[in-house]
Enzyme design. Sequence first.
Site, PDB file in Angstrom:
ATOM      1  N   HIS A  93      48.224 -15.543 -82.981  1.00 37.12           N
ATOM      2  CA  HIS A  93      49.595 -15.060 -83.094  1.00 37.12           C
ATOM      3  C   HIS A  93      49.741 -13.760 -82.308  1.00 37.12           C
ATOM      4  O   HIS A  93      48.826 -12.958 -82.241  1.00 37.12           O
ATOM      5  CB  HIS A  93      50.037 -14.875 -84.548  1.00 37.12           C
ATOM      6  CG  HIS A  93      49.182 -13.989 -85.378  1.00 37.12           C
ATOM      7  ND1 HIS A  93      47.913 -14.342 -85.793  1.00 37.12           N
ATOM      8  CD2 HIS A  93      49.402 -12.753 -85.883  1.00 37.12           C
ATOM      9  CE1 HIS A  93      47.404 -13.367 -86.532  1.00 37.12           C
ATOM     10  NE2 HIS A  93      48.283 -12.375 -86.584  1.00 37.12           N
ATOM     11  N   VAL A  94      50.909 -13.619 -81.709  1.00 38.67           N
ATOM     12  CA  VAL A  94      51.251 -12.447 -80.912  1.00 38.67           C
ATOM     13  C   VAL A  94      52.231 -11.615 -81.722  1.00 38.67           C
ATOM     14  O   VAL A  94      53.230 -12.145 -82.215  1.00 38.67           O
ATOM     15  CB  VAL A  94      51.891 -12.868 -79.572  1.00 38.67           C
ATOM     16  CG1 VAL A  94      52.398 -11.666 -78.796  1.00 38.67           C
ATOM     17  CG2 VAL A  94      50.911 -13.683 -78.741  1.00 38.67           C
TER      18      VAL A  94
END
Length: 130
Positions: A93-94
Amino acid sequence: MASIFTKIINNEIPSYKIAENNQYIAILDAFPLVKGHVLVIPKQEVDKIFDLDRESYNGLMDFSYDIAKAIEQAIPCLRVGVAVVGLEVPHVHVHLVPLNSMEDINFAKPKLKLDANEMAEITSQIKSYL
């Protein structure tokens, strides 16, 4: 065992969804550092970002770009910071974090506690720029 993000992707857990396509989803972070903190997640459950194939990695960054541009218009900030940490949840996840100071992206600081109305309003504001 499915990650919490897979459960969100499968609508088993509610979220504040900003955008979604066949490969990626963007949601408000449930435990934000600042208002407008968004997570961009590939639907493919992969633990580490550099374990994504190059096409998926580039697709994640392209999807993140569009979300970051919307955040920048919706949330007063100097810029949108990007972080990939990946230690809390074993699913890539960013983090897209509206920044006005370096402290805004300090993951050690206490998280905000926003109510459902605030989360819904922030979601609506960001979505309006997509």
